[in-house]
Design an enzyme around this catalytic site. Structure first.
Site, mmCIF file in Angstrom:
data_model
loop_
_atom_site.group_PDB
_atom_site.id
_atom_site.type_symbol
_atom_site.label_atom_id
_atom_site.label_comp_id
_atom_site.label_asym_id
_atom_site.label_seq_id
_atom_site.Cartn_x
_atom_site.Cartn_y
_atom_site.Cartn_z
ATOM 1 N N ASP A 131 0.851 -1.199 0.000
ATOM 2 C CA ASP A 131 0.000 0.000 0.000
ATOM 3 C C ASP A 131 0.884 1.245 0.000
ATOM 4 O OD1 ASP A 131 -2.297 -1.524 0.162
ATOM 5 O OD2 ASP A 131 -2.707 -1.071 2.273
ATOM 6 N N ARG A 183 -1.247 -0.595 -8.450
ATOM 7 C CA ARG A 183 -2.647 -0.240 -8.149
ATOM 8 C C ARG A 183 -2.722 1.282 -8.190
ATOM 9 N NH1 ARG A 183 -3.833 -0.903 -2.150
ATOM 10 N NH2 ARG A 183 -4.279 -3.094 -2.561
HETATM 11 C C1 LIG Z 1 -8.759 -1.344 -3.232
HETATM 12 C C2 LIG Z 1 -8.329 0.004 -2.734
HETATM 13 C C3 LIG Z 1 -7.082 0.163 -2.189
HETATM 14 C C4 LIG Z 1 -6.651 1.419 -1.740
HETATM 15 N N1 LIG Z 1 -5.370 1.565 -1.318
HETATM 16 C C5 LIG Z 1 -4.931 2.802 -0.997
HETATM 17 C C6 LIG Z 1 -3.554 3.038 -0.694
HETATM 18 O O1 LIG Z 1 -2.713 2.135 -0.714
HETATM 19 N N2 LIG Z 1 -3.186 4.303 -0.381
HETATM 20 C C7 LIG Z 1 -4.075 5.354 -0.363
HETATM 21 O O2 LIG Z 1 -3.690 6.492 -0.100
HETATM 22 N N3 LIG Z 1 -5.381 5.134 -0.633
HETATM 23 C C8 LIG Z 1 -5.820 3.905 -0.947
HETATM 24 N N4 LIG Z 1 -7.159 3.721 -1.269
HETATM 25 C C9 LIG Z 1 -8.149 4.809 -1.009
HETATM 26 C C10 LIG Z 1 -8.236 5.760 -2.169
HETATM 27 O O3 LIG Z 1 -7.057 6.497 -2.284
HETATM 28 C C11 LIG Z 1 -9.416 6.735 -2.021
HETATM 29 O O4 LIG Z 1 -9.255 7.472 -0.843
HETATM 30 C C12 LIG Z 1 -10.770 6.056 -1.971
HETATM 31 O O5 LIG Z 1 -10.826 4.974 -2.834
HETATM 32 C C13 LIG Z 1 -11.866 7.055 -2.376
HETATM 33 O O6 LIG Z 1 -11.656 7.485 -3.699
HETATM 34 P P1 LIG Z 1 -12.579 7.024 -4.930
HETATM 35 O O7 LIG Z 1 -11.672 6.667 -6.055
HETATM 36 O O8 LIG Z 1 -13.481 5.958 -4.510
HETATM 37 O O9 LIG Z 1 -13.312 8.339 -5.394
HETATM 38 P P2 LIG Z 1 -14.112 9.479 -4.633
HETATM 39 O O10 LIG Z 1 -14.207 10.597 -5.606
HETATM 40 O O11 LIG Z 1 -13.558 9.741 -3.285
HETATM 41 O O12 LIG Z 1 -15.514 8.801 -4.433
HETATM 42 C C14 LIG Z 1 -16.371 8.467 -5.511
HETATM 43 C C15 LIG Z 1 -17.653 7.902 -4.959
HETATM 44 O O13 LIG Z 1 -17.381 6.653 -4.324
HETATM 45 C C16 LIG Z 1 -18.138 6.518 -3.138
HETATM 46 N N5 LIG Z 1 -17.228 6.495 -1.977
HETATM 47 C C17 LIG Z 1 -15.922 6.787 -1.965
HETATM 48 N N6 LIG Z 1 -15.406 6.629 -0.728
HETATM 49 C C18 LIG Z 1 -16.430 6.256 0.047
HETATM 50 C C19 LIG Z 1 -16.538 5.942 1.424
HETATM 51 N N7 LIG Z 1 -15.516 5.992 2.246
HETATM 52 N N8 LIG Z 1 -17.758 5.571 1.886
HETATM 53 C C20 LIG Z 1 -18.820 5.515 1.074
HETATM 54 N N9 LIG Z 1 -18.774 5.793 -0.237
HETATM 55 C C21 LIG Z 1 -17.595 6.161 -0.741
HETATM 56 C C22 LIG Z 1 -19.044 7.734 -3.065
HETATM 57 O O14 LIG Z 1 -20.245 7.402 -3.662
HETATM 58 C C23 LIG Z 1 -18.295 8.753 -3.878
HETATM 59 O O15 LIG Z 1 -19.141 9.716 -4.422
HETATM 60 C C24 LIG Z 1 -7.566 2.505 -1.773
HETATM 61 C C25 LIG Z 1 -8.822 2.351 -2.338
HETATM 62 C C26 LIG Z 1 -9.205 1.145 -2.831
HETATM 63 C C27 LIG Z 1 -10.559 1.016 -3.464
#
Ligand SMILES: Cc1cc2nc3c(=O)[nH]c(=O)nc-3n(C[C@H](O)[C@H](O)[C@H](O)COP(=O)(O)OP(=O)(O)OC[C@H]3O[C@@H](n4cnc5c(N)ncnc54)[C@H](O)[C@@H]3O)c2cc1C
Length: 305
Positions: A131, A183
Site C-alpha cells: 500500500d 494499483r
Molecule cells: C482497493 C483500494 C485500495 C486502496 N489503497 C490505498 C492506498 O494504498 N493508499 C491510499 O492512499 N489510498 C488507498 N485507497 C483509497 C483511495 O485512495 C481513495 O481514498 C478512496 O478509494 C476514495 O476514492 P474514490 O476513487 O473511490 O473516489 P471518490 O471521488 O472519493 O468517491 C467516488 C464515490 O465513491 C463513493 N465512496 C468513496 N469513498 C467512500 C466511502 N468511504 N464511503 C462511502 N462511499 C464512498 C461515493 O459514492 C463517492 O461519491 C484505496 C482504495 C481502494 C478502493
C-alpha cells in the site's frame, strides 16, 4: 460539519488509535467497513465475496508501528494469513503497509519484514501489494519496492500510486520500465498543495491519464476506485483500445458500493475487494469517514442500534 482535513487530522492521533482499540463498543460502529477482529472473520467475509464472483486482498490493520517487537507480530500475522489462504482455498492476495513493518523505526527493518512476507507469498504462488501511505514515505516506499522487485518476480510483489500526487505520472512511467504491477487509487491522506493537487478535478484528470498509461502497458494492474466516472472511463478506454477484460482488475474497499462490485463481476470484469480486519481499525476507519463525511451519520445511526 467535520471537514475532510479535520477527520484526517484525527486519523493521525496515535492516542485515539490506542484508545479506540481498547473499547469494543466502538467496534460496533465499524462493521460496515471492517470485516472483524480476527482472521476467521476476514476469511468468512472473503468466502462471501468469492461466492459473489470477487477476489480479495487481506489487510491486517495496523500502521505507524513504533516498536520493533510489534512489527514481528505483524509479519507472523501475514504468514498466518498466507497459510490460511492455502488451507481454505479462498481467492485472495495480501496488502501490507511498510509503516506497519517498522518503516518509521528503520527502513531496513521494514524491508526485512516485508521481504519475509514476499518470500512466503512467492513460494505459495501468491502476491503481496505494498500500500502507499503519506507523501512523507512515498520515495522510501518506492525504493523498498524496487529492491524487492529486483529480487522477486512481477507476480510476487506490486505497489500502489496515488493520482492526487503531482509526481505520480512520472513514477508510473518509471515503474512501468521495470515492469511493475501497480494499483492506482486517488489517495487518502492529508497532503499539502506543493505535493498533491488540491482540486478533485485535477486528481480525477490525473487518475485517467495514469489509468490509460497502465492499461496500455500490457502489464496486469489494479484500477482502485468507487467513482463511476473513473470506472466508466476505464471501461470505455479498454473497449476503444481493444484491451480485454482479463488484462486488468477493478478494486474496491470492503463495504463500499457493494452493488457496483457485484455488477462489475457479473459483467465479466475482474473485481477485487480489499478486506481489512483487526483491532487497530481507527486510522483506516477515519480515512473512510473523511472520504465521505455523510458516513458519519450512517455510523451514528449504528451507535444507537
Ligand atoms: C482497493 C483500494 C485500495 C486502496 N489503497 C490505498 C492506498 O494504498 N493508499 C491510499 O492512499 N489510498 C488507498 N485507497 C483509497 C483511495 O485512495 C481513495 O481514498 C478512496 O478509494 C476514495 O476514492 P474514490 O476513487 O473511490 O473516489 P471518490 O471521488 O472519493 O468517491 C467516488 C464515490 O465513491 C463513493 N465512496 C468513496 N469513498 C467512500 C466511502 N468511504 N464511503 C462511502 N462511499 C464512498 C461515493 O459514492 C463517492 O461519491 C484505496 C482504495 C481502494 C478502493
Amino acid at each position: 460539519m467535520l471537514t475532510r482535513s479535520a477527520l484526517l487530522y484525527l486519523a493521525r492521533q496515535e492516542k485515539l488509535k490506542d484508545f479506540a482499540a481498547r473499547f469494543s463498543l466502538f467496534r460496533n460502529l465499524t462493521t460496515r467497513f471492517i470485516a472483524g477482529d480476527g482472521i476467521d472473520e476476514a476469511v468468512k467475509a472473503i468466502r462471501d465475496l468469492n461466492a459473489m464472483g470477487c477476489t480479495a486482498s487481506f489487510d491486517h490493520l495496523n500502521e505507524s508501528v513504533a516498536n520493533a517487537a510489534e512489527t514481528e507480530g505483524e509479519v507472523r500475522e501475514y504468514l498466518d494469513i498466507l497459510e490460511q489462504i492455502d488451507q481454505t482455498g479462498i481467492k485472495s492476495n495480501v496488502s501490507i503497509k511498510l509503516t506497519q513493518f517498522g518503516l518509521e523505526i528503520d527502513p531496513e527493518l521494514a524491508y526485512r519484514n516485508a521481504r519475509q512476507v514476499v518470500v512466503d507469498a512467492a513460494r505459495r504462488g501468491n502476491f503481496v501489494r505494498i500500500d502507499m501511505e503519506s507523501s512523507v514515505v512515498t520515495q522510501v516506499t518506492i525504493d523498498i519496492f524496487k529492491r524487492l522487485r529486483a529480487e522477486f518476480g512481477l507476480n510476487d510483489v506490486g505497489i500502489v500510486l496515488q493520482s492526487y500526487l503531482r509526481r505520480t505520472y512520472d513514477d508510473a512511467q518509471d515503474l512501468l520500465q521495470i515492469p511493475a504491477r501497480i494499483r492506482i487509487c486517488k489517495g487518502a491522506y492529508n497532503e499539502p498543495p506543493e505535493v498533491a493537487f488540491p482540486d478533485k478535478k485535477d486528481v480525477d484528470e490525473n487518475y485517467i491519464r495514469v489509468m490509460k498509461l497502465l492499461l496500455s502497458s500490457g502489464t496486469y494492474h489494479g484500477i482502485a476506485t468507487h467513482d463511476p466516472n473513473m470506472i466508466n472511463a476505464t471501461i470505455r478506454y479498454a473497449r476503444d483500445e481493444g484491451i480485454g477484460k482479463e488484462a486488468f482488475e477493478f478494486q474496491m474497499l470492503y463495504g463500499i458500493r457493494r452493488n457496483l462490485q457485484e455488477q462489475l463481476a457479473r459483467d465479466g470484469y475482474n473485481m477485487r475487494v480489499y478486506v481489512p480486519y483487526g483491532k487497530h481499525w481507527y486510522p483506516y476507519f477515519m480515512r473512510r469517514l473523511a472520504e465521505r463525511p455523510a458516513n458519519i451519520w450512517f455510523v451514528m445511526k449504528n451507535l444507537w442500534k
